[in-house]
Design a protein around this motif. Structure first.
Motif, PDB file in Angstrom:
ATOM      1  N   ARG A  34       0.818  -1.291   0.006  1.00  0.00           N
ATOM      2  CA  ARG A  34       0.119   0.008  -0.075  1.00  0.00           C
ATOM      3  C   ARG A  34       0.904   1.202   0.039  1.00  0.00           C
ATOM      4  NH1 ARG A  34      -4.398  -2.262   4.016  1.00  0.00           N
ATOM      5  NH2 ARG A  34      -5.219  -3.973   2.578  1.00  0.00           N
ATOM      6  N   GLU A  35       1.863   1.099  -0.916  1.00  0.00           N
ATOM      7  CA  GLU A  35       2.664   2.293  -1.041  1.00  0.00           C
ATOM      8  C   GLU A  35       2.539   3.241  -2.064  1.00  0.00           C
ATOM      9  OE1 GLU A  35       5.153   3.681   0.812  1.00  0.00           O
ATOM     10  OE2 GLU A  35       4.853   2.143   2.272  1.00  0.00           O
ATOM     11  N   LYS A  36       2.335   4.419  -2.237  1.00  0.00           N
ATOM     12  CA  LYS A  36       2.076   5.124  -3.375  1.00  0.00           C
ATOM     13  C   LYS A  36       3.369   6.215  -3.704  1.00  0.00           C
ATOM     14  CE  LYS A  36      -2.885   5.750  -2.228  1.00  0.00           C
ATOM     15  NZ  LYS A  36      -3.661   5.269  -3.142  1.00  0.00           N
ATOM     16  N   ASN A  37       3.974   5.824  -4.718  1.00  0.00           N
ATOM     17  CA  ASN A  37       5.086   6.672  -5.186  1.00  0.00           C
ATOM     18  C   ASN A  37       5.494   5.937  -6.741  1.00  0.00           C
ATOM     19  OD1 ASN A  37       7.140   4.189  -5.395  1.00  0.00           O
ATOM     20  ND2 ASN A  37       6.793   4.132  -3.167  1.00  0.00           N
ATOM     21  N   ASP A  38       6.195   6.671  -7.420  1.00  0.00           N
ATOM     22  CA  ASP A  38       6.540   6.230  -8.814  1.00  0.00           C
ATOM     23  C   ASP A  38       7.901   6.124  -9.106  1.00  0.00           C
ATOM     24  OD1 ASP A  38       7.153   9.068  -8.673  1.00  0.00           O
ATOM     25  OD2 ASP A  38       6.147   9.531 -10.263  1.00  0.00           O
ATOM     26  N   TYR A  39       8.628   5.793  -7.916  1.00  0.00           N
ATOM     27  CA  TYR A  39      10.063   5.519  -8.003  1.00  0.00           C
ATOM     28  C   TYR A  39      10.268   4.243  -8.795  1.00  0.00           C
ATOM     29  CZ  TYR A  39      11.081   9.406  -4.988  1.00  0.00           C
ATOM     30  OH  TYR A  39      11.158  10.471  -4.458  1.00  0.00           O
ATOM     31  N   ILE A  40      11.597   4.239  -9.426  1.00  0.00           N
ATOM     32  CA  ILE A  40      11.849   2.844 -10.205  1.00  0.00           C
ATOM     33  C   ILE A  40      12.557   1.835  -9.060  1.00  0.00           C
ATOM     34  CG2 ILE A  40      13.325   1.791 -11.935  1.00  0.00           C
ATOM     35  CD1 ILE A  40      12.622   4.173 -13.621  1.00  0.00           C
ATOM     36  N   PHE A  41      13.520   2.650  -8.175  1.00  0.00           N
ATOM     37  CA  PHE A  41      14.335   1.463  -7.312  1.00  0.00           C
ATOM     38  C   PHE A  41      14.022   1.694  -5.978  1.00  0.00           C
ATOM     39  CE2 PHE A  41      17.057   3.063 -10.710  1.00  0.00           C
ATOM     40  CZ  PHE A  41      17.316   2.020 -11.364  1.00  0.00           C
ATOM     41  N   LEU A  42      13.088   0.560  -5.553  1.00  0.00           N
ATOM     42  CA  LEU A  42      12.155   0.404  -4.584  1.00  0.00           C
ATOM     43  C   LEU A  42      13.101  -0.705  -3.594  1.00  0.00           C
ATOM     44  CD1 LEU A  42       8.808   0.109  -5.701  1.00  0.00           C
ATOM     45  CD2 LEU A  42       9.862   2.168  -4.746  1.00  0.00           C
ATOM     46  N   SER A  43      12.707  -0.608  -2.058  1.00  0.00           N
ATOM     47  CA  SER A  43      13.089  -1.522  -1.486  1.00  0.00           C
ATOM     48  C   SER A  43      11.949  -2.839  -1.453  1.00  0.00           C
ATOM     49  CB  SER A  43      13.077  -1.128   0.141  1.00  0.00           C
ATOM     50  OG  SER A  43      11.882  -0.983   0.537  1.00  0.00           O
ATOM     51  N   ASN A  44      12.163  -3.653  -0.818  1.00  0.00           N
ATOM     52  CA  ASN A  44      11.260  -4.957  -0.730  1.00  0.00           C
ATOM     53  C   ASN A  44      10.094  -4.627   0.025  1.00  0.00           C
ATOM     54  OD1 ASN A  44      12.298  -4.872   1.680  1.00  0.00           O
ATOM     55  ND2 ASN A  44      12.617  -7.226   1.938  1.00  0.00           N
ATOM     56  N   ILE A  45       9.935  -3.304   0.462  1.00  0.00           N
ATOM     57  CA  ILE A  45       8.652  -3.070   1.200  1.00  0.00           C
ATOM     58  C   ILE A  45       7.916  -1.882   0.363  1.00  0.00           C
ATOM     59  CG2 ILE A  45       9.128  -3.964   3.312  1.00  0.00           C
ATOM     60  CD1 ILE A  45       9.428  -1.005   4.430  1.00  0.00           C
ATOM     61  N   GLY A  46       8.503  -1.543  -0.941  1.00  0.00           N
ATOM     62  CA  GLY A  46       7.861  -0.612  -1.671  1.00  0.00           C
ATOM     63  C   GLY A  46       8.332   0.827  -1.441  1.00  0.00           C
ATOM     64  N   VAL A  47       9.264   1.177  -0.695  1.00  0.00           N
ATOM     65  CA  VAL A  47       9.682   2.323  -0.317  1.00  0.00           C
ATOM     66  C   VAL A  47      11.000   2.665  -1.277  1.00  0.00           C
ATOM     67  CG1 VAL A  47       8.614   2.702   1.921  1.00  0.00           C
ATOM     68  CG2 VAL A  47      11.159   2.186   1.682  1.00  0.00           C
ATOM     69  N   PRO A  48      10.900   4.089  -1.531  1.00  0.00           N
ATOM     70  CA  PRO A  48      12.285   4.294  -2.522  1.00  0.00           C
ATOM     71  C   PRO A  48      13.459   4.204  -1.590  1.00  0.00           C
ATOM     72  CG  PRO A  48      10.615   6.289  -2.305  1.00  0.00           C
ATOM     73  CD  PRO A  48      10.145   5.080  -1.375  1.00  0.00           C
ATOM     74  N   ILE A  49      14.317   3.520  -2.677  1.00  0.00           N
ATOM     75  CA  ILE A  49      15.616   3.486  -1.777  1.00  0.00           C
ATOM     76  C   ILE A  49      16.327   4.572  -1.300  1.00  0.00           C
ATOM     77  CG2 ILE A  49      18.112   2.636  -2.392  1.00  0.00           C
ATOM     78  CD1 ILE A  49      17.113   0.423  -4.304  1.00  0.00           C
ATOM     79  N   SER A  50      16.114   5.828  -1.978  1.00  0.00           N
ATOM     80  CA  SER A  50      16.451   7.160  -1.506  1.00  0.00           C
ATOM     81  C   SER A  50      16.040   7.154   0.103  1.00  0.00           C
ATOM     82  CB  SER A  50      16.089   8.216  -2.694  1.00  0.00           C
ATOM     83  OG  SER A  50      14.700   8.343  -2.571  1.00  0.00           O
ATOM     84  N   ASN A  51      14.972   6.945   0.454  1.00  0.00           N
ATOM     85  CA  ASN A  51      14.367   6.857   1.687  1.00  0.00           C
ATOM     86  C   ASN A  51      15.161   6.188   2.664  1.00  0.00           C
ATOM     87  OD1 ASN A  51      12.811   8.580   0.665  1.00  0.00           O
ATOM     88  ND2 ASN A  51      10.822   7.718   0.904  1.00  0.00           N
ATOM     89  N   THR A  52      15.752   5.257   2.356  1.00  0.00           N
ATOM     90  CA  THR A  52      16.727   4.181   3.410  1.00  0.00           C
ATOM     91  C   THR A  52      17.956   4.834   3.898  1.00  0.00           C
ATOM     92  OG1 THR A  52      17.931   3.124   1.583  1.00  0.00           O
ATOM     93  CG2 THR A  52      15.759   2.133   2.249  1.00  0.00           C
ATOM     94  N   VAL A  53      18.490   4.162   4.889  1.00  0.00           N
ATOM     95  CA  VAL A  53      19.735   4.844   5.465  1.00  0.00           C
ATOM     96  C   VAL A  53      20.808   5.189   4.600  1.00  0.00           C
ATOM     97  CG1 VAL A  53      21.581   4.578   7.088  1.00  0.00           C
ATOM     98  CG2 VAL A  53      18.836   3.922   7.684  1.00  0.00           C
TER      99      VAL A  53
END
Length: 129
Positions: A34-53
């Motif tokens: 239930r993530e809403k984004n249009d990023y291409i590179f995502l983590s395994n839970i659907g959030v943008p990699i850019s939001n990870t540490v």
């Protein structure tokens, strides 16, 4: 991004096909989490990699996991970047263009990066004389 500067690079048809497949897989991941984004590179839970540490570490970690899974050798972000550059040169790209694509500030960096020694460069230049 390289050295905090954006790079705009063309993609061949095969890469476009692979990116379309990734986008399709991402749509399923986003829907599941239930993530809403249009990023291409995502983590395994659907959030943008850019939001990870550490985005670069996450990419490297995923490449390491996949390389073990499929018994691949020397697969890491740097080797992929180098392979991209080598393929450009093999397809006839001018080394100056490759240097700019890699965001190298000096052409000698690109020649070392591609593993070109002075003799090889001189031999290839003779063809243009």
């Amino acid at each position: 991004m390289k050295s905090h500067r954006p790079l705009i690079l063309p993609l061949d048809d095969e890469m476009c096909t692979l990116l379309r497949e990734l986008i399709s897989i991402n749509d399923d991941i986003r829907k599941e989490h239930r993530e809403k984004n249009d990023y291409i590179f995502l983590s395994n839970i659907g959030v943008p990699i850019s939001n990870t540490v550490s985005p670069s570490n996450l990419i490297a970690k995923n490449l390491w996991v996949y390389s073990k899974k499929w018994n691949l050798k020397n697969v890491n972000p740097h080797s992929i970047r180098r392979l991209y550059a080598q393929n450009l040169v093999k397809r006839g790209a001018d080394i100056n263009l490759v240097s700019h694509a890699l965001a190298h500030s000096d052409l000698s960096t690109t020649t070392r990066y591609l593993g070109l020694d002075v003799d090889t460069v001189a031999k290839n230049l003779r063809d243009f004389l």
